[in-house]
Design an enzyme around this catalytic site. Structure first.
Site, mmCIF file in Angstrom:
data_model
loop_
_atom_site.group_PDB
_atom_site.id
_atom_site.type_symbol
_atom_site.label_atom_id
_atom_site.label_comp_id
_atom_site.label_asym_id
_atom_site.label_seq_id
_atom_site.Cartn_x
_atom_site.Cartn_y
_atom_site.Cartn_z
ATOM 1 N N HIS A 156 0.651 -1.056 -0.124
ATOM 2 C CA HIS A 156 -0.127 -0.098 0.631
ATOM 3 C C HIS A 156 0.938 0.993 0.168
ATOM 4 O O HIS A 156 -0.244 1.998 0.477
ATOM 5 C CB HIS A 156 -0.631 -0.054 1.003
ATOM 6 N N SER A 277 14.718 21.258 -16.833
ATOM 7 C CA SER A 277 12.974 22.055 -16.849
ATOM 8 C C SER A 277 14.021 23.835 -17.365
ATOM 9 O O SER A 277 14.950 24.166 -16.799
ATOM 10 C CB SER A 277 12.742 23.461 -14.909
ATOM 11 N N LYS A 283 16.131 22.072 -10.868
ATOM 12 C CA LYS A 283 15.007 20.417 -11.488
ATOM 13 C C LYS A 283 16.199 19.420 -12.340
ATOM 14 O O LYS A 283 17.038 19.990 -13.328
ATOM 15 C CB LYS A 283 14.305 20.703 -12.706
ATOM 16 N N GLU A 290 9.554 8.478 -16.437
ATOM 17 C CA GLU A 290 8.727 8.504 -17.359
ATOM 18 C C GLU A 290 7.917 8.516 -18.129
ATOM 19 O O GLU A 290 6.576 8.106 -18.591
ATOM 20 C CB GLU A 290 8.488 10.414 -16.728
#
Length: 458
Positions: A156, A277, A283, A290
């Site tokens: 979980h 970024s 970043k 992804e």
């Protein structure tokens, strides 16, 4: 341009139909397989006395010359010729004359395209299996380096029990091993020669499909001509196997994305597999992970395309089946592209063992081990479970961990506790004690790595 099938027609097809009907923009990638299949077919026709030997030799030489010209970029395919089969046949006839028109004897584009796609997919399955095995080897190498790197295991997405990074990585070795098994099983059913089925009802010529199967390396010959030209089960099976590969890659990517965040800080991605970024200079984004996660969706879509395309088709061949190729090609390309970038990304990960161990020490991941300790002292498991639950609540209310409790505090909830409790709930001991088959103990994982290497033939 006259159509090779245009004898019964009195009017040319509309140019919009030519464009709509044509598949050469995407099926041209089958050219090697189409030529190989045609060469084997021509030799079989000569062997059976259906065409003369010198005619077959001229056809074979013409096809080999066309192959060389395609590979050197000297051939421009025609939309008007519709597909790779008609393009090559038209080129052949232009080059060697009327003899080229004999190549299509005892053959239809229906069994021809089924042959091409099966040959193509067999090779692509082999290539993907090789990429999966390379990924497994990379994971095994990384697991060997982290047999003692303790981390929390999760359920979980909450800290559950202590494991090791090696144990976690070996779970993916198992997943990708099943992917290999599925692909091998799919390949077995793909390895069936459809050539000889004709349009749907075979041929009146005395052909020898077994000879063609031997020439092209097929293990079997299709036993029903209707099924041979209309079967795309093998493509659906591949797409399903590809979808599961992408599920496994996507799950792993999700974990890498989480682990590389400041909230976890378990790993750091190499700069070569990260991006920045355009606005925020600090970043470092896990874009490779992804994108891989995102590309899973398109492979699922490829599977649904194939299932939907097939579900309403009467026997035998229908033009709908032209739609199988773009979905199949996309699934192949996407899986290969993801595997090729994912493997070196994982190999270059910088692991933060201290952060993993710190997380394993939090969240009461050793609570189950305390319950097991009490069971070994004679307490029924359900009672032990309740006692430990109360101890956890007590710790939470006082900002303590189990290791920080005094013996008196332990005994207030569980009188059976003795001095040896501290050894039993030590995080590393909790891991080392799980020596069962498939467990996280370093010795168990080491044996699992050895078995995996044996399966890989290493």
């Amino acid at each position: 341009m006259a159509k090779l099938w245009g004898g019964r027609f009195q009017k040319a097809t509309d140019h919009l139909v030519d464009d709509f009907h044509s598949s050469i923009s995407f099926d041209q990638r089958l050219y090697r397989y189409d030529i190989r299949g045609s060469i084997a077919h021509a030799r079989m026709l000569a062997k059976q006395g259906i065409i003369a030997l010198e005619e077959a030799e001229a056809i074979v030489q013409g096809l080999e010359d066309i192959l060389a010209d395609i590979e050197s970029g000297r051939v421009e395919f025609s939309v008007a010729a519709e597909d790779i089969h008609m393009n090559i046949e038209q080129l052949l006839t232009e080059r060697i004359g009327p003899v080229g028109k004999k190549l299509h004897t005892a053959r239809s584009r229906n069994d021809q395209v089924a042959l091409d796609v099966r040959m193509y997919l067999k090779d692509e399955i082999d290539a993907i299996i090789a990429l999966l095995r390379q990924l497994q080897e990379t994971l095994l190498d990384l697991a060997e380096k982290h047999l003692d790197t303790v981390m929390p295991g999760y359920t979980h997405l909450q800290r559950a029990q202590p494991i090791t990074l090696a144990h976690h990585l070996m779970a993916y070795v198992q997943m990708f091993g099943r992917d290999v098994d599925r692909l091998q099983d799919c390949r077995r059913r793909t390895d069936v020669l459809p050539l000889g089925a004709g349009a749907l009802a075979g041929t009146t010529f005395s052909i020898d499909p077994a000879y063609v199967a031997e020439q092209l390396g097929f293990a079997a010959v299709a036993e029903n001509s209707l099924d041979a030209v209309s079967d795309r089960d093998f493509a659906v099976e591949f797409a399903a196997a590809a979808a599961l590969i992408m599920v496994h890659l996507s799950r792993f990517c999700e974990e890498i994305i989480l682990w590389s965040s400041a909230e976890f800080a378990f790993v750091e991605l190499d700069d070569a597999y990260s991006t920045g970024s355009s606005m925020m200079p600090q970043k470092k984004n896990p874009d490779v992970a992804e994108l891989t996660r995102g590309k899973a969706g398109r492979v699922f879509g490829d599977l649904m395309t194939l299932l939907t395309m097939l579900k309403g088709l009467p026997l035998a061949y229908n033009k709908d089946m032209q739609e199988d190729k773009e979905a199949l090609f996309d699934a192949v390309d996407t899986v290969k592209k993801c595997l090729r970038v994912f493997t070196p990304m994982v190999a270059s990960l910088k692991v933060r063992p201290e952060n993993m161990a710190g997380a394993a020490r939090g969240g009461f991941t050793n609570a189950t081990d305390l319950a097991d300790y009490l069971v070994k002292k004679g307490v029924p498991f359900r009672e032990a479970h309740e006692q430990v639950g109360k101890l956890v609540y007590y710790c939470l209310s006082r900002g303590k961990s189990l290791e920080e409790l005094s013996l008196e505090e332990f005994r207030h909830f569980a009188p059976q506790v003795e001095e040896d409790v501290y050894q039993a709930i030590d995080i590393r001991q909790c891991v080392a004690a799980r020596r069962v088959l498939g467990g996280p103990a370093p010795d168990s994982v080491r044996e699992a790595i050895s078995r995996a290497r044996e399966r890989l033939g290493r």
